[in-house]
Design an enzyme around this catalytic site. Structure first.
Site: not given
Ligand code: MN
Length: 745
Positions: A76-77
């Site tokens: 996600e990051d």
């Protein structure tokens, strides 16, 4: 905070076969890709995945889960992709990280429809591999522990989601310590004043209890030694949130709780548990009704223990929990504890290797999850589903029995109706009465542990719609809804028929179906049945039916006809206007007409509805409507005493639900009784607490004033039932208060 080698060591301590290289690689990879990121606190971002992995080692989880903890935010990051994770760490870990990433994108306290859909996605994601949920719970725990730097609204949002979804899920998975900590952290951010109050009072209590605790502990050790029982004794203090919840649910003061302080006796064998119980019961006087044997009948999340409460020196109550070491592990670690007993299970299956997560799937917690997902697949409406599941999430279990000894496990506050549906849908649909422990009892009774329930059925009987609000299990609610949709029409017809018979009798005119049939052309409805239904639904006034049969009929001045005249449906040509005419009941001033924005769903269109004057129904509590002649539908809280007189008239019960948007800022009246010791400033302090809790005081009346205490009635304006319960619990927690309860009609 541990480094890479420490983490690897820790895993290999409980899992000698751990793949050390894999965990080390995941550690390095995550540290590398998160390198330039920082948290709100200014610390390195990698602190977070590392802490999550550390929490997962406390649950003694397998390598794939620990690695997923380290990698859970990479897709996600960071620049990392699912393909990369698959390539570097294998498909199993890739799928787990992907699962956690998907959960991160689900907001579970958003608008109702969206929330339901997100909750469905959550369940499906975690039911395919429950390790996804365990990583998510560890992730949430670390985030909750480190929220000081977050914006307050964000913090409250996350706390609400934790309190409503993740903490109950941790409880359902049987990981008690995780649930306790999640709840306590959410409680602290959601209700800071209440949290502080309870902490302060706990501290006070602790000082007066400490001597007693030592005394009981000494005595207990002595006795165990005397009987030659080898057991570990630990003492424990209840967490602020569990205290708060008990005060709210049971409406009692902090000092009245029996189990703030207690002991755990952890034995080597089940047999010893019962020997310890014997020792305890011969040494101290016990509190009747507090004995629970969850060893014979485990809770649905596999929890096993014996609970009993004794009266200690100085008459203080102390709770004791007795369990074996293994039960203790399951009690604290729940579903995760299943991985701890890998060896014994392998022996039984001739050394066949099971992947560890397969063992997780054997637990009843996991079975529960599967059942939920099956229910989803049966195609229930997601919003209804959410409502039902969330009800079940929060409820403790009651254990009930069929007459031949079969065990039926139901949620707390379940009724014989739920029991009947749990046995079989046909039994639920046709049940008409019941006996509890041999005595005839109403179907609305809340079942208690150990109740033996006998259901009587009548063939062809249909469940009244209002049962949907009385039942608490998802299964019963769904079945009732299905079968009542069809019978609603019939119910209106029966009610309409009854209203017509009474109306004609009152007007002293003769009524038969044949007469009505002959004059049908004067009414907009096409058949007798439709006329009945229209009257039942309140769309057609009974006086119009009388006038159709007897054109000379003039109703008394204060009857419905005059209301119709006033509303512009007078003498000439009324026949043509009946089309689309809405039924007008003789106008009660407090009747709230349609369109006034009363937030209730499930009533016939345009039928007047109002709240029972003393009922004080609040959003969030279960309600039913009762059809009346002349007053439309009156809304009562489900436990209102006034409902008893309609018990044998199921045709009058209307299935209604609240229709409140979360943005709604409407307040509702509630009445409470408060008894305080006469100390200066008592009233001011209560008023202050109510104000700080964001409620209004609408009226206040002294009921009694004696030398030492004052009893008063306070009318409040609150948002919903939770809001009221919170205020009641807050007042109850005050030293100056002797008694508080809600007044219900
Ligand atoms: Mn995270």
């Amino acid at each position: 905070m541990m480094g890479r080698d420490e983490l690897v060591d820790r895993v290999s301590k409980y899992n000698p076969e751990t793949n050390k290289a894999l965990i080390a690689r995941a550690y390095d990879f995550a540290q590398d890709v998160h390198d330039h990121q920082t948290r709100k606190s200014g610390e390195k971002y990698f602190i977070h995945p590392k802490a999550v992995a550390e929490i997962l080692t406390e649950l003694k989880l397998d390598d794939a889960t620990i690695a997923t903890g380290l990698l859970h935010d990479t897709i996600e990051d960071t620049r990392a992709t699912r393909e990369e994770i698959n390539k570097l760490f294998g498909d199993e870990i890739g799928a787990l990280v992907d699962g956690v990433t998907k959960l991160d994108q689900l907001d579970l306290v958003t608008k109702k429809a969206e929330q339901a859909e997100n909750f469905r996605k959550l369940l499906i994601a975690i039911s395919s591999d429950v390790r996804v949920l365990l990583v998510k719970l560890a992730d949430r725990l670390h985030n909750m522990r480190t929220m000081e730097h977050m914006r307050d609204d964000r913090r409250r949002h996350i706390s609400r989601e934790t309190m409503e979804i993740y903490a109950p899920l941790a409880g359902r998975m049987g990981i008690q310590w995780l649930r306790d900590e999640l709840e306590d952290l959410s409680f602290r951010w959601l209700y800071p004043e209440a949290y502080e109050t309870i902490l302060a009072r706990l501290e006070k209590l602790r000082s007066s209890y400490s001597r007693l605790i030592i005394e009981v502990e000494k005595e207990l050790h002595l006795k165990l030694e005397e009987y030659g029982i080898d057991a570990l004794v630990t003492n424990r203090e209840k967490k602020p949130f569990s205290i708060w919840r008990k005060m709210e649910n049971r409406q009692i003061a902090l000092e009245q709780l029996c189990d703030i302080y207690g002991f755990r006796v952890i034995t080597k064998s089940v047999e010893d548990c019962y020997r310890v119980l014997g020792v305890i019961h011969t040494t101290w006087q016990i509190v009747p009704g507090r004995f629970k044997d969850y060893i014979s009948v485990p809770k649905s999340n596999d929890y096993q223990s014996i609970h009993t409460t004794i009266i200690g020196p100085e008459r203080q109550r102390v709770e004791l929990q007795i369990r074996t070491e293994k039960m203790h592990e399951v009690g604290e670690f729940g579903i995760a504890a299943h991985t701890l007993y890998k060896e014994s299970i392998e022996d039984e299956s001739n050394g066949k290797q099971h992947p560890k997560h397969d063992l997780l799937q054997d637990s009843s917690a996991y079975q529960w999850l599967r059942q939920l997902v099956d229910m989803l697949r049966e195609g229930d409406n997601p919003e209804e589903f959410l409502e039902h599941t969330r009800l079940e999430l929060f409820q403790d279990q009651v254990f009930t029995f069929t007459p031949n000894g079969g065990l039926i496990v139901l949620p707390h506050a379940a009724t014989p109706i739920d029991f009947a549906y749990a046995v079989h849908t046909d039994i639920g649909d046709t049940c008409i009465s019941c006996k509890i422990n041999g005595r005839p009892m109403p179907l609305v009774t809340n079942l208690k542990n150990g109740d033996e329930v006998e259901i009587n059925c009548a063939e062809g009987h249909m469940p009244p719609a209002a049962w949907e609000n009385i039942a608490v299990t998802g299964k019963a609610k769904a079945a009732i809804r299905r079968s009542t949709r069809a019978s609603m029409q019939e119910q209106y017809g029966r009610l309409g028929h009854e209203i017509i018979i009474q109306g004609f009798a009152f007007a002293e005119r003769k009524f038969t179906k044949t007469l009505l049939e002959e004059k049908l052309f004067r009414l907009p409805q096409g058949s007798v049945v439709e006329v009945f239904a229209a009257v039942g639904r309140g769309e057609l006034a009974v006086d119009l039916v009388i006038s159709a049969l007897y054109p000379d009929y003039v109703a008394d001045d204060d009857s419905d006809v005059s209301v119709m005249k006033a509303a512009g449906h007078g003498e000439g040509g009324w026949l043509g206007k009946t089309m689309g005419l809405k039924f007008l009941w003789a106008g009660q001033p407090e009747t709230i007409g349609p369109g006034s924005g009363i937030p209730i769903r499930g009533t016939p269109d345009d039928m007047p509805i109002r709240f029972a004057p003393k009922g004080g129904a609040l959003p969030g509590e279960r309600i039913v409507g009762i059809m009346t002649q002349g007053e439309g539908i009156i809304i009562y809280p489900i436990h209102a005493k006034a409902l008893q007189k309609y018990d044998d008239q199921p045709e009058r019960w209307v299935d209604v639900t609240w229709d409140i948007q979360s943005e709604s800022r409407e307040r509702f009246p509630a009445l409470i009784s408060v008894t305080t010791y006469n100390m200066p400033g008592s009233l001011a302090r209560i008023a202050q607490l109510i104000g700080e809790a964001d409620a209004n005081i609408d009226k206040l009346r002294m009921v009694r004033r004696a030398v030492d205490f004052t009893e008063m009635m306070i009318g409040l304006e609150v948002w919903d039932i939770k809001h009221l319960n919170r205020i009641v619990a807050g007042i109850k927690a005050m030293k100056i208060v002797n008694r508080v309860f809600r007044i219900q009609g």
